[in-house]
Enzyme design. Structure first.
Site, PDB file in Angstrom:
ATOM      1  N   SER A 122     -13.233 -13.458  66.666  1.00 32.18           N
ATOM      2  CA  SER A 122     -12.611 -12.163  66.372  1.00 32.18           C
ATOM      3  C   SER A 122     -13.155 -11.088  67.302  1.00 32.18           C
ATOM      4  O   SER A 122     -14.316 -11.152  67.722  1.00 32.18           O
ATOM      5  CB  SER A 122     -12.955 -11.810  64.923  1.00 32.18           C
ATOM      6  OG  SER A 122     -12.641 -10.473  64.644  1.00 32.18           O
ATOM      7  N   TYR A 140     -19.166 -10.703  57.533  1.00 32.23           N
ATOM      8  CA  TYR A 140     -18.053 -11.439  58.146  1.00 32.23           C
ATOM      9  C   TYR A 140     -18.207 -11.447  59.675  1.00 32.23           C
ATOM     10  O   TYR A 140     -18.130 -12.496  60.321  1.00 32.23           O
ATOM     11  CB  TYR A 140     -16.698 -10.819  57.754  1.00 32.23           C
ATOM     12  CG  TYR A 140     -15.563 -11.378  58.586  1.00 32.23           C
ATOM     13  CD1 TYR A 140     -15.094 -12.655  58.368  1.00 32.23           C
ATOM     14  CD2 TYR A 140     -15.003 -10.633  59.643  1.00 32.23           C
ATOM     15  CE1 TYR A 140     -14.091 -13.204  59.157  1.00 32.23           C
ATOM     16  CE2 TYR A 140     -13.996 -11.165  60.435  1.00 32.23           C
ATOM     17  CZ  TYR A 140     -13.540 -12.445  60.194  1.00 32.23           C
ATOM     18  OH  TYR A 140     -12.556 -12.984  60.995  1.00 32.23           O
ATOM     19  N   LYS A 175     -19.112 -14.675  62.488  1.00 32.28           N
ATOM     20  CA  LYS A 175     -18.405 -15.074  63.719  1.00 32.28           C
ATOM     21  C   LYS A 175     -19.366 -15.086  64.908  1.00 32.28           C
ATOM     22  O   LYS A 175     -19.306 -15.970  65.767  1.00 32.28           O
ATOM     23  CB  LYS A 175     -17.228 -14.132  63.992  1.00 32.28           C
ATOM     24  CG  LYS A 175     -16.100 -14.238  62.976  1.00 32.28           C
ATOM     25  CD  LYS A 175     -15.400 -15.588  63.016  1.00 32.28           C
ATOM     26  CE  LYS A 175     -14.370 -15.741  61.927  1.00 32.28           C
ATOM     27  NZ  LYS A 175     -13.817 -17.097  61.810  1.00 32.28           N
TER      28      LYS A 175
HETATM   29  P1  NAD Z   1      -6.159 -17.071  56.040  1.00 31.53           P
HETATM   30  O1  NAD Z   1      -7.066 -16.671  54.923  1.00 31.53           O
HETATM   31  O2  NAD Z   1      -4.711 -16.804  55.923  1.00 31.53           O
HETATM   32  O3  NAD Z   1      -6.347 -18.625  56.368  1.00 31.53           O
HETATM   33  C1  NAD Z   1      -7.563 -19.300  56.225  1.00 31.53           C
HETATM   34  C2  NAD Z   1      -7.268 -20.565  55.449  1.00 31.53           C
HETATM   35  O4  NAD Z   1      -8.458 -21.340  55.351  1.00 31.53           O
HETATM   36  C3  NAD Z   1      -6.792 -20.294  54.014  1.00 31.53           C
HETATM   37  O5  NAD Z   1      -5.582 -20.988  53.805  1.00 31.53           O
HETATM   38  C4  NAD Z   1      -7.912 -20.834  53.147  1.00 31.53           C
HETATM   39  O6  NAD Z   1      -7.438 -21.392  51.915  1.00 31.53           O
HETATM   40  C5  NAD Z   1      -8.535 -21.878  54.047  1.00 31.53           C
HETATM   41  N1  NAD Z   1      -9.949 -22.162  53.810  1.00 31.53           N
HETATM   42  C6  NAD Z   1     -10.963 -21.269  53.665  1.00 31.53           C
HETATM   43  N2  NAD Z   1     -12.126 -21.932  53.525  1.00 31.53           N
HETATM   44  C7  NAD Z   1     -11.841 -23.249  53.596  1.00 31.53           C
HETATM   45  C8  NAD Z   1     -12.630 -24.421  53.564  1.00 31.53           C
HETATM   46  N3  NAD Z   1     -13.953 -24.390  53.371  1.00 31.53           N
HETATM   47  N4  NAD Z   1     -12.007 -25.622  53.719  1.00 31.53           N
HETATM   48  C9  NAD Z   1     -10.661 -25.693  53.894  1.00 31.53           C
HETATM   49  N5  NAD Z   1      -9.868 -24.614  53.917  1.00 31.53           N
HETATM   50  C10 NAD Z   1     -10.458 -23.410  53.787  1.00 31.53           C
HETATM   51  O7  NAD Z   1      -6.764 -16.392  57.347  1.00 31.53           O
HETATM   52  P2  NAD Z   1      -6.112 -16.246  58.798  1.00 31.53           P
HETATM   53  O8  NAD Z   1      -5.716 -14.839  58.984  1.00 31.53           O
HETATM   54  O9  NAD Z   1      -5.137 -17.319  59.035  1.00 31.53           O
HETATM   55  O10 NAD Z   1      -7.408 -16.471  59.681  1.00 31.53           O
HETATM   56  C11 NAD Z   1      -7.687 -17.729  60.277  1.00 31.53           C
HETATM   57  C12 NAD Z   1      -8.979 -17.622  61.057  1.00 31.53           C
HETATM   58  O11 NAD Z   1      -8.849 -16.601  62.035  1.00 31.53           O
HETATM   59  C13 NAD Z   1     -10.201 -17.264  60.225  1.00 31.53           C
HETATM   60  O12 NAD Z   1     -11.292 -17.989  60.731  1.00 31.53           O
HETATM   61  C14 NAD Z   1     -10.368 -15.779  60.465  1.00 31.53           C
HETATM   62  O13 NAD Z   1     -11.694 -15.371  60.310  1.00 31.53           O
HETATM   63  C15 NAD Z   1      -9.923 -15.682  61.911  1.00 31.53           C
HETATM   64  N6  NAD Z   1      -9.447 -14.340  62.297  1.00 31.53           N
HETATM   65  C16 NAD Z   1      -8.422 -13.764  61.591  1.00 31.53           C
HETATM   66  C17 NAD Z   1      -7.975 -12.493  61.966  1.00 31.53           C
HETATM   67  C18 NAD Z   1      -6.888 -11.808  61.204  1.00 31.53           C
HETATM   68  O14 NAD Z   1      -6.767 -10.580  61.316  1.00 31.53           O
HETATM   69  N7  NAD Z   1      -6.047 -12.511  60.445  1.00 31.53           N
HETATM   70  C19 NAD Z   1      -8.568 -11.832  63.062  1.00 31.53           C
HETATM   71  C20 NAD Z   1      -9.605 -12.461  63.754  1.00 31.53           C
HETATM   72  C21 NAD Z   1     -10.028 -13.731  63.355  1.00 31.53           C
HETATM   73  C1  WQD Z   2      -6.418  -1.308  61.608  1.00 29.35           C
HETATM   74  C2  WQD Z   2      -6.404   0.212  61.679  1.00 29.35           C
HETATM   75  C3  WQD Z   2      -7.672   1.309  59.958  1.00 29.35           C
HETATM   76  C4  WQD Z   2      -5.275   0.160  56.543  1.00 29.35           C
HETATM   77  C5  WQD Z   2      -9.865  -6.062  60.780  1.00 29.35           C
HETATM   78  C6  WQD Z   2     -11.199  -6.749  60.771  1.00 29.35           C
HETATM   79  C7  WQD Z   2     -11.390  -7.500  62.055  1.00 29.35           C
HETATM   80  C8  WQD Z   2     -10.223  -8.432  62.332  1.00 29.35           C
HETATM   81  C9  WQD Z   2      -8.923  -7.727  62.250  1.00 29.35           C
HETATM   82  C10 WQD Z   2     -10.731 -10.593  61.412  1.00 29.35           C
HETATM   83  C11 WQD Z   2      -7.772   0.829  61.400  1.00 29.35           C
HETATM   84  C12 WQD Z   2      -6.211   1.629  59.828  1.00 29.35           C
HETATM   85  C13 WQD Z   2      -5.744   0.289  57.819  1.00 29.35           C
HETATM   86  C14 WQD Z   2      -4.709   1.305  55.884  1.00 29.35           C
HETATM   87  C15 WQD Z   2      -5.148   2.613  57.852  1.00 29.35           C
HETATM   88  N1  WQD Z   2     -10.134  -9.483  61.340  1.00 29.35           N
HETATM   89  N2  WQD Z   2      -5.691   1.494  58.458  1.00 29.35           N
HETATM   90  N3  WQD Z   2      -4.670   2.482  56.571  1.00 29.35           N
HETATM   91  O1  WQD Z   2     -10.092  -2.868  60.866  1.00 29.35           O
HETATM   92  O2  WQD Z   2      -8.984  -3.243  63.120  1.00 29.35           O
HETATM   93  O3  WQD Z   2      -9.834  -5.153  61.856  1.00 29.35           O
HETATM   94  O4  WQD Z   2      -8.832  -7.040  60.985  1.00 29.35           O
HETATM   95  O5  WQD Z   2     -11.501 -10.988  62.239  1.00 29.35           O
HETATM   96  O6  WQD Z   2     -12.563  -8.211  61.917  1.00 29.35           O
HETATM   97  O7  WQD Z   2     -12.199  -5.763  60.637  1.00 29.35           O
HETATM   98  O8  WQD Z   2      -7.814  -3.987  61.058  1.00 29.35           O
HETATM   99  O9  WQD Z   2      -5.693  -3.777  59.864  1.00 29.35           O
HETATM  100  O10 WQD Z   2      -7.843  -3.251  58.626  1.00 29.35           O
HETATM  101  O11 WQD Z   2      -7.039  -1.701  60.390  1.00 29.35           O
HETATM  102  O12 WQD Z   2      -5.096   3.698  58.408  1.00 29.35           O
HETATM  103  O13 WQD Z   2      -4.303   1.256  54.715  1.00 29.35           O
HETATM  104  O14 WQD Z   2      -5.536   0.689  60.620  1.00 29.35           O
HETATM  105  O15 WQD Z   2      -8.446   2.454  59.691  1.00 29.35           O
HETATM  106  O16 WQD Z   2      -7.904   1.928  62.228  1.00 29.35           O
HETATM  107  P1  WQD Z   2      -9.246  -3.701  61.738  1.00 29.35           P
HETATM  108  P2  WQD Z   2      -7.070  -3.230  59.901  1.00 29.35           P
END
Ligand code: NAD
Ligand code: WQD
Length: 341
Positions: free
Chosen positions: A128, A153, A157
């Site tokens: 991330s 979190y 990572k």
């Molecule tokens: P998500 O929660 O939709 O998907 C994660 C899935 O993993 C879920 O379906 C959950 O049930 C499953 N899971 C969790 N722990 C498990 C385990 N121990 N064994 C098997 N299954 C398990 O999340 P996502 O948005 O699809 O994110 C996927 C990956 O990407 C994560 O590692 C997350 O940290 C990373 N990521 C997400 C974002 C984002 O904004 N969505 C941003 C950066 C990184």
């Molecule tokens: C985006 C912008 C908020 C909600 C998060 C995690 C990051 C990564 C991506 C996993 C910010 C603003 C939000 C609302 C708002 N995930 N906002 N009103 O914070 O960039 O990142 O998701 O790895 O680790 O921290 O994403 O979508 O929460 O916010 O104004 O109701 O929207 O302040 O500026 P963020 P976000």
């Protein structure tokens, strides 16, 4: 030599995992997906099958369960693993840090153990942009140092990336993809994000407000040192995120070295403000959005967007969708799950 084609996808029923399974199946890979379904729904797996018209193996399994993982690896011969399974809520991680370290770091440790045991070498890891915190320079490139993580979190990572860097010595070949802000849904509206409870993330909050589930969106802060005062982010369509994983597998398979740890930023390179996104949503959907300006959200980074040069060159990848399309697809998905026309 056998064609490398069977990919294990952990967290395959989740938001990014399910879109990636679609891309893998469309690219001709054989897929086994596993998920606890603790934070996702089996209907998403049906959606993937319906989009692709292809069957694939799905198993309910926990990556923390060593015996279950050994059974899955002994029943299948995998060529690569994509590890999405993790918890992802920043807020929840602050309240329950041990849960986050156990699941996010623990699942990777179990996975590495079975990969070594069954001699599966290639791994794509979901990292991330949160690993950077507020970078000193934007756009941020992969050489930027990690700042002390704001949340458990984020720390999970950073720790996982460090483990994978070290695991290269033991023959694990990793591509770590540092996603920026994935948004949107599959253009078919058959799969998309299913947030749990009140969304923390901006776009699900926007679409739920537009659908009447939330009464008003609060824009967190308009006094940042950005052009319109709201935060800047790099929003990227989830299908573009997904397609990069297919390129990453090909990248690893093309490498001769047995020792690889490569990190790539996965963003568009375009910084978009929260207010710009809100206005674009109204423009492309024609739906009025009730929003107000509120105070800053603690822990928010002011501005971060990717320098995508490395991923574009190294993985021969480029984002296909723009912000308007991403928001339209997010809205189509929200309407679908709420039964709106
Ligand atoms: P998500 O929660 O939709 O998907 C994660 C899935 O993993 C879920 O379906 C959950 O049930 C499953 N899971 C969790 N722990 C498990 C385990 N121990 N064994 C098997 N299954 C398990 O999340 P996502 O948005 O699809 O994110 C996927 C990956 O990407 C994560 O590692 C997350 O940290 C990373 N990521 C997400 C974002 C984002 O904004 N969505 C941003 C950066 C990184
Ligand atoms: C985006 C912008 C908020 C909600 C998060 C995690 C990051 C990564 C991506 C996993 C910010 C603003 C939000 C609302 C708002 N995930 N906002 N009103 O914070 O960039 O990142 O998701 O790895 O680790 O921290 O994403 O979508 O929460 O916010 O104004 O109701 O929207 O302040 O500026 P963020 P976000």
């Amino acid at each position: 030599m056998k064609k490398k084609n069977h990919v294990l996808v952990t967290g395959g029923a989740g938001y990014i995992g399910s879109h990636t399974v679609v891309e893998l199946l469309n690219a001709g890979y054989e897929v086994t997906a596993i998920d606890t379904l603790e934070r996702s729904e089996i209907a998403i797996i049906e959606g993937v099958k319906s989009i692709t018209g292809k069957a694939f193996n799905f198993q309910k399994a926990d990556c923390l369960d060593l015996a279950a993982m050994q059974k899955i690896f002994s029943d299948n011969q995998f060529d690569a693993v994509i590890h999405f399974a993790a918890y992802k809520s920043v807020n929840e991680s602050v309240e329950r840090p041990l849960l986050y370290y156990k699941n996010n770091v623990g699942s990777l440790m179990v996975l590495l153990e079975v990969m070594k045991q069954f001699q599966v070498h290639d791994l794509i890891f979901s990292s991330s942009c949160t690993v950077y915190g507020q970078p000193d320079q934007i756009p941020v490139d992969e050489s930027a140092p990690f700042k002390k993580a704001e949340s458990p979190y984020g720390a999970s990572k950073q720790i996982c990336e460090r483990i994978l860097e070290d695991a290269a010595t033991e023959g694990i070949r990793t591509v770590s993809l540092r996603y920026f802000n994935p948004i949107g849904a599959h253009p078919s509206a058959q799969i998309g994000e299913l947030p749990i409870g009140v969304p923390n993330n901006l776009v699900p909050y926007v679409t739920q407000t537009a659908a009447g589930i939330r009464s008003q969106l609060t824009v967190f802060g308009n006094d940042y040192t950005t052009p319109d005062g709201s935060c800047l982010r790099d929003f990227i369509h989830v299908c573009d995120v997904a397609s990069a994983h297919v390129n990453a597998i090909k990248f690893l398979q093309d490498q001769k070295s047995e020792k690889i740890f490569e990190a790539f930023n996965l963003g568009t390179g375009v910084g978009v403000s929260v207010l710009e996104l809100v206005k674009m949503f109204i423009q492309v959907t024609g739906v009025n959005l009730n929003y107000k300006i509120g105070p800053r959200r603690p822990g928010d980074v002011e501005k971060v967007y990717a320098d995508p040069k490395r991923v574009m060159e190294g993985l021969k990848w480029k984002a296909k969708y723009d912000l308007g399309q991403s928001l339209l697809h997010a809205w189509e998905w929200e309407k679908k799950i709420r039964g709106l026309s």
